[in-house]
Design an enzyme around this catalytic site. Structure first.
Site, PDB file in Angstrom:
ATOM      1  CD  GLN A 167      -1.007   2.315   2.054  1.00  0.00           C
ATOM      2  OE1 GLN A 167      -0.441   2.107   3.215  1.00  0.00           O
ATOM      3  NE2 GLN A 167      -1.356   3.466   1.867  1.00  0.00           N
TER       4      GLN A 167
ATOM      5  CG  HIS B  18      -8.325   5.250   5.475  1.00  0.00           C
ATOM      6  ND1 HIS B  18      -7.546   5.478   4.702  1.00  0.00           N
ATOM      7  CD2 HIS B  18      -7.712   4.735   6.793  1.00  0.00           C
ATOM      8  CE1 HIS B  18      -6.440   5.301   5.162  1.00  0.00           C
ATOM      9  NE2 HIS B  18      -6.488   4.937   6.447  1.00  0.00           N
TER      10      HIS B  18
ATOM     11  CB  ILE C 224     -15.943  -6.839   6.619  1.00  0.00           C
ATOM     12  CG1 ILE C 224     -16.755  -5.962   5.529  1.00  0.00           C
ATOM     13  CG2 ILE C 224     -16.015  -8.201   6.501  1.00  0.00           C
ATOM     14  CD1 ILE C 224     -16.379  -6.316   4.022  1.00  0.00           C
TER      15      ILE C 224
ATOM     16  N   GLY D  13      -9.954  -5.164   8.042  1.00  0.00           N
ATOM     17  CA  GLY D  13      -9.084  -4.260   8.743  1.00  0.00           C
ATOM     18  C   GLY D  13      -8.812  -4.727  10.109  1.00  0.00           C
ATOM     19  NE  ARG D  14     -11.778   0.146  13.492  1.00  0.00           N
ATOM     20  CZ  ARG D  14     -12.129   0.900  12.279  1.00  0.00           C
ATOM     21  NH1 ARG D  14     -12.521   0.457  11.221  1.00  0.00           N
ATOM     22  NH2 ARG D  14     -11.709   2.211  12.415  1.00  0.00           N
TER      23      ARG D  14
HETATM   24  C1  LIG Z   1      -5.339   0.718  12.807  1.00  0.00           C
HETATM   25  C2  LIG Z   1      -5.595   0.841  11.428  1.00  0.00           C
HETATM   26  C3  LIG Z   1      -4.563   1.444  10.682  1.00  0.00           C
HETATM   27  C4  LIG Z   1      -4.846   1.608   9.055  1.00  0.00           C
HETATM   28  N1  LIG Z   1      -3.872   2.004   8.617  1.00  0.00           N
HETATM   29  C5  LIG Z   1      -3.807   2.116   7.357  1.00  0.00           C
HETATM   30  C6  LIG Z   1      -2.846   2.521   6.157  1.00  0.00           C
HETATM   31  O1  LIG Z   1      -1.576   2.697   6.919  1.00  0.00           O
HETATM   32  N2  LIG Z   1      -3.001   2.639   5.072  1.00  0.00           N
HETATM   33  C7  LIG Z   1      -4.361   2.556   4.470  1.00  0.00           C
HETATM   34  O2  LIG Z   1      -4.542   2.546   3.427  1.00  0.00           O
HETATM   35  N3  LIG Z   1      -5.391   1.950   5.160  1.00  0.00           N
HETATM   36  C8  LIG Z   1      -5.141   2.062   6.661  1.00  0.00           C
HETATM   37  N4  LIG Z   1      -6.209   1.514   7.456  1.00  0.00           N
HETATM   38  C9  LIG Z   1      -7.552   1.271   6.752  1.00  0.00           C
HETATM   39  C10 LIG Z   1      -7.695  -0.119   6.371  1.00  0.00           C
HETATM   40  O3  LIG Z   1      -6.691  -0.358   5.167  1.00  0.00           O
HETATM   41  C11 LIG Z   1      -8.998  -0.618   5.860  1.00  0.00           C
HETATM   42  O4  LIG Z   1      -9.573   0.279   4.911  1.00  0.00           O
HETATM   43  C12 LIG Z   1     -10.102  -0.434   6.998  1.00  0.00           C
HETATM   44  O5  LIG Z   1      -9.329  -0.917   8.095  1.00  0.00           O
HETATM   45  C13 LIG Z   1     -11.265  -1.270   6.641  1.00  0.00           C
HETATM   46  O6  LIG Z   1     -12.238  -1.075   7.573  1.00  0.00           O
HETATM   47  P1  LIG Z   1     -12.452  -2.251   8.873  1.00  0.00           P
HETATM   48  O7  LIG Z   1     -11.273  -2.093   9.793  1.00  0.00           O
HETATM   49  O8  LIG Z   1     -13.810  -1.853   9.558  1.00  0.00           O
HETATM   50  O9  LIG Z   1     -12.225  -3.648   8.310  1.00  0.00           O
HETATM   51  C14 LIG Z   1      -5.998   1.400   8.645  1.00  0.00           C
HETATM   52  C15 LIG Z   1      -7.113   1.048   9.596  1.00  0.00           C
HETATM   53  C16 LIG Z   1      -6.947   0.505  10.797  1.00  0.00           C
HETATM   54  C17 LIG Z   1      -7.995   0.036  11.834  1.00  0.00           C
END
Ligand SMILES: Cc1cc2nc3c(=O)[nH]c(=O)nc-3n(C[C@H](O)[C@H](O)[C@H](O)COP(=O)(O)O)c2cc1C
Length: 411
Positions: free
Chosen positions: A166, A308, A342, A362-363
């Site tokens: 990424q 995000h 999700i 993600g989470r």
């Molecule tokens: C703690 C955390 C850090 C994240 N850091 C990035 C990152 O560095 N770059 C990025 O493109 N997305 C980042 N994201 C977004 C995730 O890639 C993703 O889009 C998102 O977590 C999806 O939603 P969900 O947590 O509900 O599954 C981050 C998300 C979280 C929870």
């Protein structure tokens, strides 16, 4: 005088030893304490509960929280609860095929680990643990530009995992080019260009917790050490937390954070990335149909509908609701992926049924990581896979590729 009408019809006797033996089945003793803890987790919400207990508040909230009122995240999760599945019966669903082709490569599972920054802050095993689980389960994982494991170290930890990188692009194209070269040379086949971060979202929990990266030892955090000794022990006895892939660009973490979000970014930068990166290109953070069409015109192989995880613009569009119109517009020329909100295998099935080619989480995996390192991430995958398979069987669908919008309506 006993009331005859209610005299007992039950006849009692002593149980036979053989019958007792049948029902006396003590639980097997699980020696590993992490495994013991994880065995009690049956849902991602259970993993979150364990994670919360084991992680200092500031680090947990950094993961769990979202921007401002957290409405983007709440609404995205709520949308999955509004899905109504439409099952078919008598379909013979004994063996379910969960595999999916994602940008030309078959993956055993239709979901991938999203890129997350500072993953070693959640739990010391960090990105390496995630990549090893990806490798074991033949599914993709994405390393963030803000990762706490370098591009090369991650590749060495899981040489056979399908790895994506990424990218945050900033003015200094030289730095971005260096990262792309290193990722390509280390075997990463796909670049996710994140475009929803012209500036950083306002994450109020972090502000209120006084979160600093890396975490500072203050009187408050010192007191926290007593509550989470294992976490602090890990922090202090393993390699320091930093942006591992950016080490040699110099400057403090704050300097780098400042650079990483660049409000001048525009379509010329996208064109430059497209020319520089030889592999597949996914644009992450698209939030309407016009932008989806435009980024595809500029060479995207896939569009990731995402806000995000609600961490940027609050009250943003809900990704799963954008699917039908986006698919109508671009599905003949690019893949459409979705993330945000999700938390279950049922959510994944719903997103796929509504037309997503792939799903990112993600989470969900970060809760697993905080609950039990690599084993916890594996537990997350096991939970999601089991839930997916059961949902598909109850829906009467044997293959992920056979899921259709008619299987999941949004109410
Ligand atoms: C703690 C955390 C850090 C994240 N850091 C990035 C990152 O560095 N770059 C990025 O493109 N997305 C980042 N994201 C977004 C995730 O890639 C993703 O889009 C998102 O977590 C999806 O939603 P969900 O947590 O509900 O599954 C981050 C998300 C979280 C929870």
């Amino acid at each position: 005088m006993p009331d005859e009408r209610w005299s007992s019809v039950t006849q009692r006797r002593l149980p036979r030893p053989s019958e007792l033996k049948e029902i006396l089945r003590p639980k097997p003793i699980v020696l590993n304490p992490t495994d013991r803890r994880l065995a009690a987790a049956h849902t991602i919400a259970d993993l979150r509960t364990i994670a919360r207990k084991r992680t200092p508040r500031a680090a947990f909230d950094y993961t769990d929280g979202a921007a401002e009122l957290e409405d983007s995240l709440r609404r995205a999760r709520q949308a999955y609860r509004r899905v109504e599945f439409q099952p078919n019966v008598l379909r013979g669903v004994s063996d379910v095929d969960t595999s999916r082709e994602i940008l030309g490569t078959r993956s055993a599972l239709p979901f991938a680990f999203a890129p997350t920054g500072f993953t070693r802050m959640m739990q010391t095993e960090g990105e390496r643990a995630v990549a090893r689980v990806a490798q074991r389960n033949t599914m993709p994982m994405a390393l963030s530009t803000m990762g706490t494991t370098s591009i090369e170290d991650l590749a060495a930890a899981a040489p056979d995992a399908r790895k994506w990188f990424q990218l945050y692009v900033w003015r200094d194209h030289g730095a971005g080019e260096d990262l792309m070269n290193r990722a390509w040379e280390s075997g990463y086949d796909t670049l996710l260009l994140t475009v929803d971060t012209p500036v950083a979202g306002q994450r109020l929990r972090d502000v209120r917790n006084g979160l600093t990266i890396p975490p500072a030892l203050t009187l408050k955090t010192f007191a926290d050490g007593a509550m989470h000794p294992a976490w602090w022990f890990n922090l202090l006895t393993t390699e320091p937390l930093n942006f591992a892939s950016l080490n040699h660009f110099g400057g403090t973490v704050a300097d780098l954070l400042d650079k990483l979000f660049d409000p001048t970014l525009n379509f010329d930068d996208l064109d430059w990335v497209r020319q520089t990166w030889p592999g597949k290109l996914v644009i992450k953070g698209v939030q309407n149909v016009d932008d989806a069409r435009d980024v595809v015109k500029h060479g995207a192989d896939a569009v990731l509908l995402s806000n995000h995880g609600g961490r940027q613009l609050d009250r943003a569009p809900t990704p799963i609701e954008l699917l039908p119109a986006t698919l109508d517009e671009i599905q003949d020329s690019a893949e459409v992926w979705v993330d945000t909100g999700i938390l279950s295998g049922g959510d994944i099935v719903a997103a796929l049924a509504r037309g997503a080619n792939a799903v990112l989480i993600g989470r969900a995996f970060l809760y697993g990581l905080m609950a039990g390192g690599e084993r916890g991430v594996q537990r997350c995958v096991d939970i999601l896979r089991t839930e997916m398979i059961r949902t598909m069987q109850l829906l009467g669908v044997r293959r992920v590729d056979d899921l259709r919008p008619t299987h999941a309506t949004l109410r």
